[in-house]
Design an enzyme around this catalytic site. Structure first.
Site, short mmCIF file in Angstrom:
data_model
loop_
_atom_site.label_atom_id
_atom_site.label_comp_id
_atom_site.label_asym_id
_atom_site.label_seq_id
_atom_site.Cartn_x
_atom_site.Cartn_y
_atom_site.Cartn_z
N CYS A 170 -27.61 -16.97 -21.73
CA CYS A 170 -27.14 -16.43 -20.46
C CYS A 170 -28.04 -15.32 -19.89
O CYS A 170 -28.26 -14.30 -20.52
CB CYS A 170 -25.75 -15.88 -20.79
SG CYS A 170 -24.84 -15.18 -19.48
N SER A 218 -13.50 -14.42 -24.29
CA SER A 218 -14.55 -13.70 -25.01
C SER A 218 -13.92 -12.50 -25.70
O SER A 218 -13.86 -11.41 -25.14
CB SER A 218 -15.62 -13.24 -24.00
OG SER A 218 -16.27 -14.37 -23.49
N LEU A 219 -13.47 -12.72 -26.91
CA LEU A 219 -12.74 -11.67 -27.63
C LEU A 219 -13.73 -10.67 -28.25
O LEU A 219 -13.69 -9.48 -27.95
CB LEU A 219 -11.86 -12.31 -28.71
CG LEU A 219 -10.79 -11.41 -29.30
CD1 LEU A 219 -9.77 -11.00 -28.25
CD2 LEU A 219 -10.10 -12.09 -30.48
N HIS A 220 -14.57 -11.15 -29.13
CA HIS A 220 -15.70 -10.39 -29.69
C HIS A 220 -15.36 -9.19 -30.56
O HIS A 220 -16.24 -8.64 -31.22
CB HIS A 220 -16.69 -9.94 -28.60
CG HIS A 220 -17.21 -11.04 -27.75
ND1 HIS A 220 -17.63 -12.25 -28.25
CD2 HIS A 220 -17.37 -11.14 -26.40
CE1 HIS A 220 -18.04 -13.02 -27.25
NE2 HIS A 220 -17.88 -12.37 -26.13
N SER A 265 -14.44 -19.73 -19.23
CA SER A 265 -14.53 -18.60 -20.17
C SER A 265 -14.36 -17.29 -19.42
O SER A 265 -15.03 -17.04 -18.42
CB SER A 265 -15.89 -18.63 -20.86
OG SER A 265 -16.05 -17.49 -21.66
N GLU A 278 -28.61 -19.37 -12.77
CA GLU A 278 -29.05 -20.34 -13.78
C GLU A 278 -28.01 -21.40 -14.11
O GLU A 278 -26.81 -21.15 -13.97
CB GLU A 278 -29.33 -19.61 -15.09
CG GLU A 278 -30.26 -18.45 -14.96
CD GLU A 278 -30.37 -17.67 -16.27
OE1 GLU A 278 -31.17 -16.75 -16.31
OE2 GLU A 278 -29.65 -17.99 -17.23
N GLY A 305 -21.95 -14.56 -14.85
CA GLY A 305 -20.81 -14.09 -14.07
C GLY A 305 -19.46 -14.25 -14.75
O GLY A 305 -19.33 -14.94 -15.76
N CYS A 347 -24.69 -8.54 -23.62
CA CYS A 347 -24.97 -9.65 -22.69
C CYS A 347 -26.05 -9.27 -21.70
O CYS A 347 -25.96 -8.24 -21.04
CB CYS A 347 -23.69 -10.04 -21.95
SG CYS A 347 -23.98 -11.25 -20.65
N ASN A 400 -27.60 -13.75 -29.55
CA ASN A 400 -28.92 -14.16 -29.10
C ASN A 400 -29.63 -12.92 -28.54
O ASN A 400 -29.25 -12.44 -27.48
CB ASN A 400 -28.74 -15.24 -28.02
CG ASN A 400 -30.00 -16.03 -27.81
OD1 ASN A 400 -31.08 -15.63 -28.25
ND2 ASN A 400 -29.89 -17.15 -27.13
N CYS A 446 -23.46 -25.90 -18.55
CA CYS A 446 -23.00 -24.51 -18.50
C CYS A 446 -23.28 -23.98 -17.09
O CYS A 446 -24.42 -23.90 -16.66
CB CYS A 446 -23.77 -23.72 -19.56
SG CYS A 446 -23.33 -22.01 -19.62
N CYS A 467 -23.39 -9.94 -12.87
CA CYS A 467 -22.00 -9.73 -13.31
C CYS A 467 -21.69 -8.25 -13.23
O CYS A 467 -22.57 -7.42 -13.48
CB CYS A 467 -21.82 -10.22 -14.75
SG CYS A 467 -20.12 -10.17 -15.33
N CYS A 511 -20.93 -6.18 -20.36
CA CYS A 511 -20.72 -6.27 -21.80
C CYS A 511 -22.06 -5.91 -22.44
O CYS A 511 -23.11 -6.34 -21.97
CB CYS A 511 -20.28 -7.68 -22.19
SG CYS A 511 -18.74 -8.13 -21.39
N1 SAH Z 1 -18.17 -13.86 -18.11
C1 SAH Z 1 -17.56 -14.86 -18.90
C2 SAH Z 1 -18.37 -16.15 -18.99
C3 SAH Z 1 -19.87 -16.03 -19.11
S1 SAH Z 1 -20.49 -15.40 -20.63
C4 SAH Z 1 -17.27 -14.34 -20.28
O1 SAH Z 1 -17.72 -13.24 -20.62
O2 SAH Z 1 -16.54 -15.01 -21.02
C5 SAH Z 1 -20.31 -16.79 -21.73
C6 SAH Z 1 -20.28 -16.42 -23.20
O3 SAH Z 1 -21.58 -16.04 -23.69
C7 SAH Z 1 -19.37 -15.23 -23.50
O4 SAH Z 1 -18.55 -15.45 -24.62
C8 SAH Z 1 -20.37 -14.15 -23.77
O5 SAH Z 1 -19.78 -13.14 -24.48
C9 SAH Z 1 -21.47 -14.88 -24.50
N2 SAH Z 1 -22.73 -14.16 -24.56
C10 SAH Z 1 -23.30 -13.40 -23.61
N3 SAH Z 1 -24.47 -12.88 -24.02
C11 SAH Z 1 -24.68 -13.33 -25.28
C12 SAH Z 1 -25.74 -13.15 -26.24
N4 SAH Z 1 -26.79 -12.41 -25.97
N5 SAH Z 1 -25.61 -13.78 -27.43
C13 SAH Z 1 -24.53 -14.56 -27.69
N6 SAH Z 1 -23.52 -14.77 -26.82
C14 SAH Z 1 -23.58 -14.15 -25.62
FE1 SF4 Z 2 -20.27 -10.62 -17.57
FE2 SF4 Z 2 -19.45 -12.40 -19.41
FE3 SF4 Z 2 -21.84 -11.17 -19.66
FE4 SF4 Z 2 -19.58 -9.80 -20.00
S1 SF4 Z 2 -20.32 -11.51 -21.26
S2 SF4 Z 2 -21.37 -9.13 -18.81
S3 SF4 Z 2 -18.25 -10.74 -18.48
S4 SF4 Z 2 -21.25 -12.59 -18.03
#
Ligand code: SAH
Ligand code: SF4
Length: 415
Positions: free
Chosen positions: A388, A266-268, A244, A122, A212, A149, A345, A135, A142, A146
């Site tokens: 994503c 992506s600290l979270h 990222s 995408e 990814g 995600c 999301n 984006c 991936c 996470c």
């Molecule tokens: N793999 C890399 C880049 C792709 S994800 C990474 O993890 O940084 C891009 C961003 O979208 C990351 O910060 C990820 O944590 C966030 N993200 C993924 N799924 C999400 C969701 N359902 N709601 C909000 N943010 C999300």
């Molecule tokens: Fe992969 Fe980034 Fe999603 Fe984590 S947040 S599963 S590293 S795409």
């Protein structure tokens, strides 16, 4: 805090194999998309041109390909008329195939794309008042899983090639109709670094935040971004590109040194327990190690701060204590940082909920009062599943008939 048992880390956690940069086509021709100047010249030489001619033609074709967005050798007017069929017999300039494209009521556009070997991925374009951000995806799926995600629930199919990565930017430029026009002469000054300002440009920024983990596909992401940054290529400044990562610590210095783009992490979460659970790579590279790598990131400064992405998950990582700990860590490691708070999301099957707007505001205020910028990202493109990994799944749910109808509409629109 509710205790959730840890999941084992599923899938591969180390870099995955990539296909070669040149995938042979059935008709024997070679797709030049994604190749650097030097490689194009080598192919021309291997096809029979002498070294000097190959170098010159390589430079010309490179310019037409990446700077002007031309896909037809016939349109390359400074290349001799007799030479053009010779090129077209041996080479093509491709694009990723569009499976679906969607337009949100808020202007967000999303494309479901397909590789030549049939894998879907995408890209999303998000227009704002002062910028337009694309984006871009780096992998199909991936490996990192996470827990919040959606992409993490997909099996990794493969790394995208440099052509498939830079191809996303080219396709967006095609769709937005914004390739530079005019002759080759005089392009350099106003269209080099900084030339793609917000003035009149739609696509001004790129974020490697699609599907990814870009640092698990380092070489291809680097090679693609080099074409994007090349003054005679797409000519987008490194200051307008952000990569990222979920925290692939050993690749972060290399990213700063060899690519030099802005970094987002992506600290979270700010404790080992919570981060281990929601960003499982934390079990391999822990918080301290990650923050130290951020402190060491080449090129980071107050003018080019590192972005910490923080997804707001109800009762998981969103307390006042979490916000204060986030501030403490940023100060302890003396990080030039900004925090990007992302409302979660939701997707079907997700086990988390988004924090309430009041909670997000309070979290943001605590970080902000400590002198660190902490804007809340506005959700975009909700009506088209622009988060994503979601369009791919949404599309898989469409019936065959609907897909055929959409394909017909697309064909009709293309005339
Ligand atoms: N793999 C890399 C880049 C792709 S994800 C990474 O993890 O940084 C891009 C961003 O979208 C990351 O910060 C990820 O944590 C966030 N993200 C993924 N799924 C999400 C969701 N359902 N709601 C909000 N943010 C999300
Ligand atoms: Fe992969 Fe980034 Fe999603 Fe984590 S947040 S599963 S590293 S795409």
């Amino acid at each position: 805090m509710a205790h959730t048992p840890l999941m084992p880390i599923p899938g591969l956690v180390d870099p995955v194999p990539t296909p070669r940069d040149i995938t042979p086509r059935e008709d024997g021709r070679v797709d030049l998309l994604g190749l650097p100047r030097q490689r194009i010249a080598e192919l021309f030489e291997a096809a029979g041109l002498d070294a000097k001619a190959a170098k010159l033609r390589g430079k010309q074709v490179f310019h037409w390909l990446y700077h002007r967005g031309v896909t037809d050798f016939e349109a390359m007017t400074d290349i001799a008329k007799t030479m053009r069929p010779w090129l077209a017999e041996r080479f093509v300039i491709g694009r990723p195939e569009v499976v679906l494209s969607q337009h949100s009521s808020d202007g967000t556009r999303k494309w479901l794309l397909k590789t030549a070997d049939g894998h879907e991925f995408e890209m999303v374009f998000i227009p704002d008042a002062d910028r337009g951000t694309l984006c871009v995806s780096s992998q199909v799926g991936c490996t990192l899983n996470c827990r919040f995600c959606h992409t993490g629930t997909m099996r990794l199919v493969r790394n995208l090639t440099p052509g498939e990565i830079v191809g996303q930017v080219m396709l967006a430029r095609d769709a937005l109709g914004e390739w530079p026009k005019g002759s080759m002469a005089g392009l350099d000054d106003d269209e080099d670094e900084g030339g793609y300002s917000a003035d009149g440009r739609l696509l001004t920024n790129i974020v490697m935040m699609g599907m990814g983990e870009p640092l698990y596909n380092f070489d291809n992401v680097r090679d693609a971004l080099k074409l994007v940054m090349d003054g005679d290529g797409l000519a987008l400044s490194k200051r307008r590109i952000t990569l990222s990562t979920s925290g692939v610590v050993p690749m972060m210095v290399k990213c700063g040194e060899e690519i030099g783009v802005n970094l987002a992490v992506s600290l979270h979460a700010v404790s080992k327990d919570v981060r281990d659970e929601i960003v499982p790579i934390n079990r391999k590279y822990g918080l301290e190690e990650l923050l130290q790598a951020c402190a060491d990131y080449p090129g980071a400064s107050n003018a080019r701060r590192i972005t910490f992405e923080y997804v707001m998950l109800k009762d998981k990582n969103d307390s006042d204590e979490d916000a204060r700990e986030l501030v403490r860590l940023i100060k302890q490691f003396k990080l030039p940082a900004k925090v990007n708070l992302i409302p979660f999301n939701p997707w079907p099957g997700a086990i988390y909920e988004c924090s309430s707007p009041e909670r997000i505001k309070r979290f943001s205020d605590i970080v902000f009062e400590a002198g660190i910028s902490a804007p809340v990202r506005t959700p975009r493109g909700r009506d088209i599943d622009a988060a994503c990994g979601q369009l791919k799944t949404a599309a898989q749910k469409l019936s065959r008939a609907e897909l055929d109808r959409l394909a017909e509409e697309k064909q009709a629109a293309l005339g």
